[in-house]
Every structure is written in C-alpha cells, then in structure tokens.
Design a protein around this motif. Sequence first.
Motif, PDB file in Angstrom:
ATOM      1  N   GLN A   1       1.971   1.967  -3.530  1.00  0.00           N
ATOM      2  CA  GLN A   1       0.870   2.484  -4.340  1.00  0.00           C
ATOM      3  C   GLN A   1       0.547   3.927  -3.974  1.00  0.00           C
ATOM      4  O   GLN A   1       0.279   4.755  -4.853  1.00  0.00           O
ATOM      5  CB  GLN A   1      -0.364   1.603  -4.166  1.00  0.00           C
ATOM      6  N   LEU A   2       0.584   4.230  -2.690  1.00  0.00           N
ATOM      7  CA  LEU A   2       0.285   5.587  -2.236  1.00  0.00           C
ATOM      8  C   LEU A   2       1.342   6.573  -2.728  1.00  0.00           C
ATOM      9  O   LEU A   2       1.013   7.672  -3.207  1.00  0.00           O
ATOM     10  CB  LEU A   2       0.208   5.625  -0.710  1.00  0.00           C
TER      11      LEU A   2
ATOM     12  N   ASP B   1       0.815  -1.215   0.000  1.00  0.00           N
ATOM     13  CA  ASP B   1       0.000   0.000   0.000  1.00  0.00           C
ATOM     14  C   ASP B   1       0.849   1.265   0.000  1.00  0.00           C
ATOM     15  O   ASP B   1       0.485   2.267  -0.618  1.00  0.00           O
ATOM     16  CB  ASP B   1      -0.945   0.018   1.214  1.00  0.00           C
ATOM     17  N   SER B   2       1.987   1.231   0.722  1.00  0.00           N
ATOM     18  CA  SER B   2       2.867   2.403   0.770  1.00  0.00           C
ATOM     19  C   SER B   2       3.411   2.737  -0.618  1.00  0.00           C
ATOM     20  O   SER B   2       3.498   3.901  -1.014  1.00  0.00           O
ATOM     21  CB  SER B   2       4.028   2.164   1.738  1.00  0.00           C
TER      22      SER B   2
ATOM     23  N   ARG C   1       0.921   7.121  -6.462  1.00  0.00           N
ATOM     24  CA  ARG C   1      -0.265   7.927  -6.748  1.00  0.00           C
ATOM     25  C   ARG C   1       0.005   9.404  -6.460  1.00  0.00           C
ATOM     26  O   ARG C   1      -0.368  10.277  -7.245  1.00  0.00           O
ATOM     27  CB  ARG C   1      -1.432   7.443  -5.905  1.00  0.00           C
ATOM     28  N   ASP C   2       0.679   9.677  -5.339  1.00  0.00           N
ATOM     29  CA  ASP C   2       0.944  11.063  -4.945  1.00  0.00           C
ATOM     30  C   ASP C   2       1.999  11.731  -5.827  1.00  0.00           C
ATOM     31  O   ASP C   2       2.072  12.966  -5.869  1.00  0.00           O
ATOM     32  CB  ASP C   2       1.418  11.122  -3.484  1.00  0.00           C
TER      33      ASP C   2
END
Length: 238
Positions: free
Chosen positions: A203-204, A200-201, A207-208
Amino acid sequence: MKAFIRSIFLVGIFCMTFAKLAVAQVTLTGVISDSNKLVLPYASIINLNSGKRASSDQGGFYKILGDRNDRIVITFVGYLPDTVIINQASGTQTTNVIMKPEGRFLKQVEVTSQLTPYQQDSLARREWYGYLLDLPNKPLAGGNTPQGAGIVFSPITRFSKGERQKRQFKENYEKMEKEKFIDSRFTPLLVSRVTGLNGDSLQLFMRDNYPDYNTMRALQNNELLYWITDKYKAWLKK
C-alpha cells in the motif's frame, strides 16, 4: 428599593436570555455522494424546521445546524431528494448521504464479453449519468451581444447554482473516470506480482508511486511492467 428590584428584574431577563442562548444545537455534517462514490458539489441543504440553508462544497462535504427531530432535506439536480432527521440533542451528528438518480433517466446498458471490466463499467456509468453529462453548459450572458450593446445578465446564467452544480459534476465525473482507469491497470495484484510486496509495504509503495492518467494511457502492458520495476528499484533506494 426600586433600583434594587429593577436590577433583580434585569438579572432575571439576562439569565433567561442566556439560558436560551446556551441551548446547544446539533451540527449535522457528512459527505453527499451517489452509489458510484461520485461526490455531489453544491447540493442544496435546507432545515425545514428553522429555514436555514447550506450547500455542499466541491468535495461533497456539508454542514448545517439544527435541533433534535429537525428534518433536513438535500437536493441535487437530476437526483431524488433525500431527508435526514437529526436524532441527537447536542454535539455533532455525522450522516453521509447517498443520493439516487431520478428513475426516469436510467437506461439499460448492454455490454459484451469482449470489453474489459473497466470498459464495461465505464459504459454503464456513461449511460447512468448521460442525462447530466449531455446537458450543455450555459455561456456567459451577453456573449453574442453586438459591440457596444453591453452585457445583460439573466437569472439563468453560468453563475446560477444549477449551472455550478452541473459544471462541477462534470469535472468530478471526468476525474473519477481517470482514477478508475488508473486503478484498473495499476492494481495491487499486478504490483505485488512484479515487486513481491504485500500488506502495508504494498500500500505504501502504491501510494508513493501512484501514476498519472496520461502515463497509464501511454504505456502498453509490457511497458507497464518495466515502469513498475523501475519505480520499485528507485523506491528501495530511498
């Protein structure tokens, strides 16, 4: 007595009318695209049973009302028509439609091992969609009309549905190509190796810090590593 009978009669008519109006229709909805996930805007949707018509929006999203067993036909220039059957009695039926290009336009693509996977895919897509991309956009009617002669609009202008489909298709194609180029360089594997992030880190962070097309075109491979590192350091401080 007559007034009473008449009122009963009117109530009966009202109830019958209300019952007909109360019959729930199905909302058929979804996204229209092709096998390359290119959304198809302004596709024509028609309910053959009721005659109702609709069009997909710029994101390929469509919505049309119908009854159970109604046949919904979807068409888009350069693609084979597709049919959806409403199989619900009420509520919302979500059916995404993936359309196929007309067979006579498909060409065989030859690629070499010297090309990157992105370049190979891009060439294949260009061959696949070339018959549409090479169609010229129609100018405004009367564009070459002598001064003072006025503007005469014909039925086939840049404002026709087919022209809107074609222009929006080209815009979506260009956007898709840019995103695929970015994704071919800004990959989870590369970013994970540079930052050590996973799950998740990762992907985050991606995305950012999703880069723009011009940045990815300008950066060399070693510069891209430094760019990701700088973005990661700034991201950690937030």
